[in-house]
Write a protein that holds these residues in place. Sequence first.
Motif, PDB file in Angstrom:
ATOM      1  N   ASN A 138       0.835  -1.205   0.000  1.00  0.00           N
ATOM      2  CA  ASN A 138       0.000   0.000   0.000  1.00  0.00           C
ATOM      3  C   ASN A 138       0.867   1.252   0.000  1.00  0.00           C
ATOM      4  O   ASN A 138       0.550   2.251  -0.664  1.00  0.00           O
ATOM      5  CB  ASN A 138      -0.926   0.009   1.217  1.00  0.00           C
ATOM      6  N   LYS A 139       1.966   1.200   0.746  1.00  0.00           N
ATOM      7  CA  LYS A 139       2.885   2.339   0.802  1.00  0.00           C
ATOM      8  C   LYS A 139       3.559   2.536  -0.554  1.00  0.00           C
ATOM      9  O   LYS A 139       3.718   3.671  -1.021  1.00  0.00           O
ATOM     10  CB  LYS A 139       3.937   2.107   1.894  1.00  0.00           C
ATOM     11  N   VAL A 140       3.958   1.418  -1.181  1.00  0.00           N
ATOM     12  CA  VAL A 140       4.564   1.493  -2.508  1.00  0.00           C
ATOM     13  C   VAL A 140       3.574   2.119  -3.488  1.00  0.00           C
ATOM     14  O   VAL A 140       3.929   2.988  -4.290  1.00  0.00           O
ATOM     15  CB  VAL A 140       4.972   0.078  -2.994  1.00  0.00           C
ATOM     16  N   GLU A 141       2.315   1.676  -3.409  1.00  0.00           N
ATOM     17  CA  GLU A 141       1.289   2.217  -4.302  1.00  0.00           C
ATOM     18  C   GLU A 141       1.066   3.702  -4.037  1.00  0.00           C
ATOM     19  O   GLU A 141       0.961   4.511  -4.966  1.00  0.00           O
ATOM     20  CB  GLU A 141      -0.022   1.453  -4.123  1.00  0.00           C
ATOM     21  N   TRP A 142       1.007   4.074  -2.759  1.00  0.00           N
ATOM     22  CA  TRP A 142       0.779   5.484  -2.401  1.00  0.00           C
ATOM     23  C   TRP A 142       1.906   6.358  -2.939  1.00  0.00           C
ATOM     24  O   TRP A 142       1.657   7.413  -3.530  1.00  0.00           O
ATOM     25  CB  TRP A 142       0.679   5.612  -0.884  1.00  0.00           C
ATOM     26  N   LEU A 143       3.148   5.901  -2.746  1.00  0.00           N
ATOM     27  CA  LEU A 143       4.295   6.682  -3.218  1.00  0.00           C
ATOM     28  C   LEU A 143       4.301   6.752  -4.746  1.00  0.00           C
ATOM     29  O   LEU A 143       4.538   7.815  -5.329  1.00  0.00           O
ATOM     30  CB  LEU A 143       5.602   6.060  -2.711  1.00  0.00           C
ATOM     31  N   GLY A 144       4.028   5.608  -5.376  1.00  0.00           N
ATOM     32  CA  GLY A 144       4.034   5.578  -6.839  1.00  0.00           C
ATOM     33  C   GLY A 144       2.965   6.458  -7.439  1.00  0.00           C
ATOM     34  O   GLY A 144       3.186   7.127  -8.460  1.00  0.00           O
ATOM     35  N   ASN A 145       1.814   6.496  -6.805  1.00  0.00           N
ATOM     36  CA  ASN A 145       0.719   7.297  -7.337  1.00  0.00           C
ATOM     37  C   ASN A 145       0.847   8.787  -7.011  1.00  0.00           C
ATOM     38  O   ASN A 145       0.028   9.588  -7.463  1.00  0.00           O
ATOM     39  CB  ASN A 145      -0.623   6.766  -6.830  1.00  0.00           C
ATOM     40  N   ARG A 146       1.845   9.139  -6.206  1.00  0.00           N
ATOM     41  CA  ARG A 146       2.135  10.553  -5.987  1.00  0.00           C
ATOM     42  C   ARG A 146       2.907  11.136  -7.174  1.00  0.00           C
ATOM     43  O   ARG A 146       3.074  12.344  -7.287  1.00  0.00           O
ATOM     44  CB  ARG A 146       2.962  10.762  -4.697  1.00  0.00           C
ATOM     45  N   LEU A 147       3.405  10.221  -8.018  1.00  0.00           N
ATOM     46  CA  LEU A 147       4.100  10.674  -9.216  1.00  0.00           C
ATOM     47  C   LEU A 147       3.104  11.341 -10.159  1.00  0.00           C
ATOM     48  O   LEU A 147       1.895  11.148 -10.028  1.00  0.00           O
ATOM     49  CB  LEU A 147       4.759   9.482  -9.914  1.00  0.00           C
ATOM     50  N   PRO A 148       3.593  12.115 -11.121  1.00  0.00           N
ATOM     51  CA  PRO A 148       2.675  12.774 -12.070  1.00  0.00           C
ATOM     52  C   PRO A 148       1.900  11.755 -12.900  1.00  0.00           C
ATOM     53  O   PRO A 148       2.188  10.557 -12.876  1.00  0.00           O
ATOM     54  CB  PRO A 148       3.631  13.603 -12.948  1.00  0.00           C
TER      55      PRO A 148
END
Length: 508
Positions: free
Chosen positions: A18-28
Motif C-alpha cells: 500500500n505504501k509502494v502504491e501510495w508513493l508511486g501514485n504521488r508521481l505525475p
Amino acid sequence: MAEHSKKGSDTFISRILNKVEWLGNRLPDPFMLFASLAILVILLSWIIASFDVTFLQPGEEKPVAIKSLVSAEGIQYMLISMLENFVGFKPLGIVLAIMLGIGLADKVGLIETFIKSTILKAPKGLITYAVIFIGILGNLAADAAFVIIPPLAAMVFYNVGRHPLAGLAAGFAGVGSGFTANIIVSNTDAVLSGISAEVMGTLDTAVTVTPVDNYYFMLVSVILLSVTGALITEKIVEPRLGKYEGDLQKDFEPVQSIEKRGLRNAAFAALAYIGLLLIVIFWQDSPLRNENGGMVPSPFLKGIVPIIMLFFITVGIAYGITTKKITSSKSIPAFMGEAMKDLSGFIVLIFAAAQFIAYFEWTNIGTWLAVSGASFLENAGITGIGVVIAFVLLTAGLNLIIFSGSAQWALESPIFLKMFYFLDYHPAFIQAAYRIADSSTNIITPMNPYFVIVLAFMKEYDKKAGIGTLIALMLPYGLIFLLVWILLLLVFVFLGIPFGPGIGVHLG
C-alpha cells in the motif's frame, strides 16, 4: 490504495505494498512522468558527457562515449527522430494490429460469449493456475502475448466474480516474469543460444551452446512458476485488493441460441484457419519455414502478429455474421473503428514513453551502466556459486534499465561467459542463470514498453489507478519469482540435475 481496494486485507505485506502504491501514485500522470523522465535523460546526458565519459563495449575496440542531448547533434536527433520514435515504437504497431482483430471479436460479442460458454463453467480453483500457465506459454506469440493475455485474464476474473486487476496482474506476471520459460523450444532459446555460441566461438574451445541446452530447466520452471504465480495471486494480491467495487458494472445475460450458433460457427472458422495454417507450415518448401526447413527462427514466428490478427478477424466475422451483428461489409471496419477509439489514451501515453526510451538508448547511458556493473562484478573477487548468484542479482537490476533480453545478453555475455568459462562453468548454465534474472523483473520496470499498455488496460477497471498501483500489484510476482527461480537453480546445481541434454554446471 485505490478506492476499490479499501476492503482488502491489512497484513504486513499489504501495508508495505500500500505504501509502494501510495508513493508511486504521488508521481505525475503517466504521460507527464515519461515526459519528465525524457527531460531528466536530457540533463543527465549533458552532465555526464561534460566529463568526457567513455567505456569499452564488449566486442568493440573503439571506446564508446556518452552522447549529450544538449548539443547540436543531440538537438538535431530529438527533432528529426521524434516522429520516428513514435510511429516506429514496436509495441505501438503490435497493439494496433492485434486490437484490430481482438477489437472486432470483442465488439461483435464473441469474446463475452466464449467466456460465458467455457471459462465460467470451468472449476473455479483452476482458473488462476490456467491464467499463469497460459501467460508463460504466451511467449510463443512473442510480444503479442503482452497485448492479448493480461486484458483477457482481467475479463475472465471479472466474469467469475473475482477482482479483475488480480486477473490482469496474474496474466502480466505469466507473460512478463515467465517470459523465458516454456514447455517447448522457442524463439527465445534460439536467439539467446545464438548469442552465446557466437561468444564461445571467439575462444579456443569446442564448447558451445544450442537452443535445447536449457530445456530441462525451463520445463520445470513452467510448472514451478505456474504454481508460484497462482499462490501469489490468491494469497497476496487478491486479499489485498478485496472486493471489486470499481466503475465498471456489467451483468451478463444467459447465452442465447443464436449466440451458441455463432460460437459454433466461430469454432469451425478457427479450425479451418488453423488447419490451413498447418497445411502451409508443413507443406514442402513452405514459405513460413526457414532456409533449412526449421521453425526456430522462421518467417512464421516473425509474422506471428499478423497471423494472430487475421485469426481473430476470421472468427469475429464468422460470429458476427451468424449473430447478425455484421449485416454488411461496412460493419467490419465500423466495429474495428470502435475498438481503436478505446486506445486513444494509450496512443497519447505511448508518444511520451517512446521519446524517453529512445533518448535513453541514444545517449548510451544504459549501456554504460550495464558495462560498469559487469566490470564491477568481474573484479569483485567473489568465487564459487556465490558469484553466480551475484551475477543473477546484477542482471535483475540491470534489467530495470535495459528491457530487451537479447540486447542485454549481447552486452553481458562477452564479459560473463568468458569470465565463468575460465572458472570452469558451462556457458549454458550461465545462460540459464541470466534468463531467470532477465525475466523476473520485466514486470516492474517502466522501461518495459508494455508496462504502459498494461497500465492502460488497468485504467478500464480503475480510472484512479496509476503507476504506483501497477508496481504494487506486480512487485510480489517479480521478487518472489526471482527468489523461487534462484532456489530452483541451486536445487539443480546441488543435486546435479542437467539443465539440458548433457549440460551440467561445470565443463567436462
